[in-house]
Design a protein around this motif. Structure first.
Motif, PDB file in Angstrom:
ATOM      1  N   LEU A  45      39.210  34.376  44.175  1.00 44.83           N
ATOM      2  CA  LEU A  45      38.567  34.084  45.022  1.00 44.83           C
ATOM      3  C   LEU A  45      38.788  32.277  45.272  1.00 44.83           C
ATOM      4  O   LEU A  45      38.852  32.127  46.860  1.00 44.83           O
ATOM      5  N   THR A  46      38.162  31.933  45.007  1.00 43.90           N
ATOM      6  CA  THR A  46      38.455  30.185  44.463  1.00 43.90           C
ATOM      7  C   THR A  46      39.342  30.094  44.936  1.00 43.90           C
ATOM      8  O   THR A  46      40.454  28.808  45.463  1.00 43.90           O
ATOM      9  N   SER A  63      30.150  24.905  38.674  1.00 41.37           N
ATOM     10  CA  SER A  63      29.979  25.068  37.482  1.00 41.37           C
ATOM     11  C   SER A  63      30.385  24.436  36.850  1.00 41.37           C
ATOM     12  O   SER A  63      29.151  24.999  35.515  1.00 41.37           O
ATOM     13  N   ILE A 104      33.667  25.338  44.359  1.00 39.38           N
ATOM     14  CA  ILE A 104      33.279  26.149  42.986  1.00 39.38           C
ATOM     15  C   ILE A 104      33.036  25.083  41.670  1.00 39.38           C
ATOM     16  O   ILE A 104      32.156  25.151  40.595  1.00 39.38           O
ATOM     17  N   GLU A 146      26.072  24.991  37.011  1.00 32.72           N
ATOM     18  CA  GLU A 146      25.321  26.004  36.000  1.00 32.72           C
ATOM     19  C   GLU A 146      25.875  25.811  34.030  1.00 32.72           C
ATOM     20  O   GLU A 146      25.604  26.521  33.769  1.00 32.72           O
ATOM     21  N   ASN A 154      35.085  34.200  34.661  1.00 30.30           N
ATOM     22  CA  ASN A 154      34.669  34.533  36.198  1.00 30.30           C
ATOM     23  C   ASN A 154      35.726  34.323  36.264  1.00 30.30           C
ATOM     24  O   ASN A 154      36.724  34.359  37.241  1.00 30.30           O
ATOM     25  N   THR A 155      36.963  35.940  36.381  1.00 27.94           N
ATOM     26  CA  THR A 155      37.873  36.493  37.194  1.00 27.94           C
ATOM     27  C   THR A 155      37.589  36.475  38.629  1.00 27.94           C
ATOM     28  O   THR A 155      38.312  35.832  39.771  1.00 27.94           O
ATOM     29  N   LEU A 156      36.431  37.388  38.816  1.00 22.46           N
ATOM     30  CA  LEU A 156      36.742  37.072  40.393  1.00 22.46           C
ATOM     31  C   LEU A 156      36.349  36.250  41.466  1.00 22.46           C
ATOM     32  O   LEU A 156      37.451  35.652  42.312  1.00 22.46           O
ATOM     33  N   ARG A 157      35.907  35.666  41.164  1.00 23.62           N
ATOM     34  CA  ARG A 157      35.312  34.325  41.193  1.00 23.62           C
ATOM     35  C   ARG A 157      36.586  33.199  41.507  1.00 23.62           C
ATOM     36  O   ARG A 157      36.206  32.680  42.494  1.00 23.62           O
ATOM     37  N   SER A 158      37.372  33.062  40.367  1.00 21.28           N
ATOM     38  CA  SER A 158      38.549  32.101  40.522  1.00 21.28           C
ATOM     39  C   SER A 158      39.974  32.689  41.254  1.00 21.28           C
ATOM     40  O   SER A 158      39.892  32.371  41.900  1.00 21.28           O
TER      41      SER A 158
END
Length: 444
Positions: A25-26, A344, A340, A347, A19-23
């Protein structure tokens, strides 16, 4: 134990890469927070170095007395008012220096100065310059060092010898292919023998103007007595001065005469032994000179070190405000990481239940999610350091504010980023470790 840490680290890294993009943005909050911390510390250290450099230029524990246009301060008294008005201030003079030296205690050095606008002529080249009459204490107070030659001797001062010490810029301009020591230059109407050359001092024009100091690289220094004997002594009234005053009076130019500089000295710098004596000494000087100048306020006393320290305090307050803003950004970034990570955990409940059922301990689950939070935080910190370098460079170039990015500030930023990851990652990690394995496997 090391193998267990490495396994959990690889699992955490896989989760982040999945989850590169989410990481990314986090980590934005950490990125901007660390960048702000780096830039703030760079501005603070740059300001501190600038203040220290300025203190070196103006000297430490100094009191500066400068002449100003006469501002009368008279007592209204019907009996002796006419008598007071007949008294004229002698201005800032050598006699004041002698009186100060014999009266004021705790003095280390006194440096009187006389400044004259003139010109230099050599090899058919004429250049305007400042001719400064000083004593050797001037070079000690302002931390000037010689690159060649020597300072003035007692004989030079006693007999007013036509000798000079020049700045490095004048050596480059007029003696680029020869050693200037022992050579002569014509300064104004006098030939002067060069006995010394000052080391070059790099000072910005902004600092020169702010501190009220000269560019020593392009000045000519002569003994104070040489200035008084061979050039100009404003304490003496010459025949030409009387004739000029009479002509001006006949033409109705009395107001212009009031603006004539009648001070023998253009500046006096007094270096005290201790900084705690500065304020009290300045008060004593104010009263002493006011009495000697017949209650005429024709001088100004300032303490450059105190002004610079006040400027430093102002900059420190500014840095504290910047630090508070950067801290808020880091806290917001930490809250983002925690949110996040909690998401996670929800999930990956089945994954957690599977790991526990296969023999993973609670410490493994805590370590897995804690390492994931720390990795996000550290990656954000790394990008933030790069952003901090860019911000510091931009501030230095755009706002003309000196900045210094130190290794210490980078370590502090990484330490803060790691702490944020641990503090805000521990709660989601514990929540993950406390999941019931059977309920986790059934979770949809």
């Amino acid at each position: 134990m090391i193998d267990r840490i490495l396994i959990n680290l690889s699992i955490a890294l896989e989760a982040i890469l999945a989850n590169t993009l989410r990481s990314f943005l986090t980590a934005l909050g950490i990125i901007f927070g660390v960048g702000a911390v780096i830039a703030m510390l760079a501005v603070g250290q740059g300001a501190q170095k600038e203040i220290l450099d300025q203190m070196k230029l103006v000297g430490v524990n100094n009191i500066v007395i400068t002449p100003i246009k006469e501002q009368s301060e008279e007592k209204l008294d019907d009996d002796n008012g006419g008598e007071d008005k007949k008294k004229f201030s002698p201005g800032l003079s050598v006699l004041d220096i002698e009186n100060i030296a014999h009266t004021l205690p705790n003095i280390q050095k006194i440096s009187p100065e006389i400044e004259l606008d003139t010109y230099i002529i050599k090899n058919g080249i004429r250049r305007s310059t400042k001719l400064i009459g000083v004593e050797n204490t001037y070079f000690e107070i302002y931390n000037h060092e010689l690159s060649e030659g020597a300072l003035f001797s007692n004989t030079h001062f006693k007999f007013g010898k036509p000798v000079c010490v020049i700045g490095r810029g004048l050596q480059t301009r007029f003696f680029s292919k020869e050693n200037p020591i022992g050579k002569q230059i014509k300064c104004g109407g006098q030939w002067l023998t060069v006995v010394g050359v000052l080391k070059e001092r790099m000072v910005s024009s902004k600092n020169l103007e702010k501190l009220g100091i000269r560019n020593a690289n392009m000045d000519v220094y002569i003994p104070l007595n040489t200035m008084l004997i061979r050039y100009k002594d404003r304490a003496k009234v010459t025949k030409s001065d009387i004739q000029k005053a009479s002509a001006d009076a006949a033409q109705g130019k009395e107001q212009e005469n009031k603006n004539v500089n009648y001070h023998q000295l253009d500046k006096v710098v007094i270096q005290m032994a201790e900084s705690q004596h500065l304020s009290l000494a300045a008060e004593v000087l104010q009263k002493m000179l006011t009495r000697r100048h017949y209650d005429k306020v024709d001088f100004e006393i300032s303490i450059p070190e105190m002004l610079l320290k006040q400027q430093q305090r102002t900059k420190d307050i500014f840095n504290i405000v910047l630090g508070a803003i950067a801290s808020i950004s880091l806290i917001v970034g930490g809250i983002g990481i925690m949110n996040i990570m909690l998401a996670s955990v929800l999930e990956r409940i089945k994954e957690i239940g599977l790991r526990i059922s296969l023999g993973a301990k609670k410490q493994d689950i805590i370590l897995q999610f804690l390492l994931e939070a720390v990795l996000i935080s550290l990656s954000g910190g790394t990008i933030g350091v790069i952003l901090g370098f860019i911000m510091a460079t931009a501030i230095a170039s755009v706002a003309d504010i000196p900045t210094i990015v130190s290794f210490t500030s980078v370590l502090i930023s990484f330490g803060v980023a790691t702490s944020i990851g641990i503090i805000f990652g521990i709660s989601p990690a514990r929540k993950a470790a406390n999941q019931d394995p059977i309920e986790s496997l059934r979770y949809e």
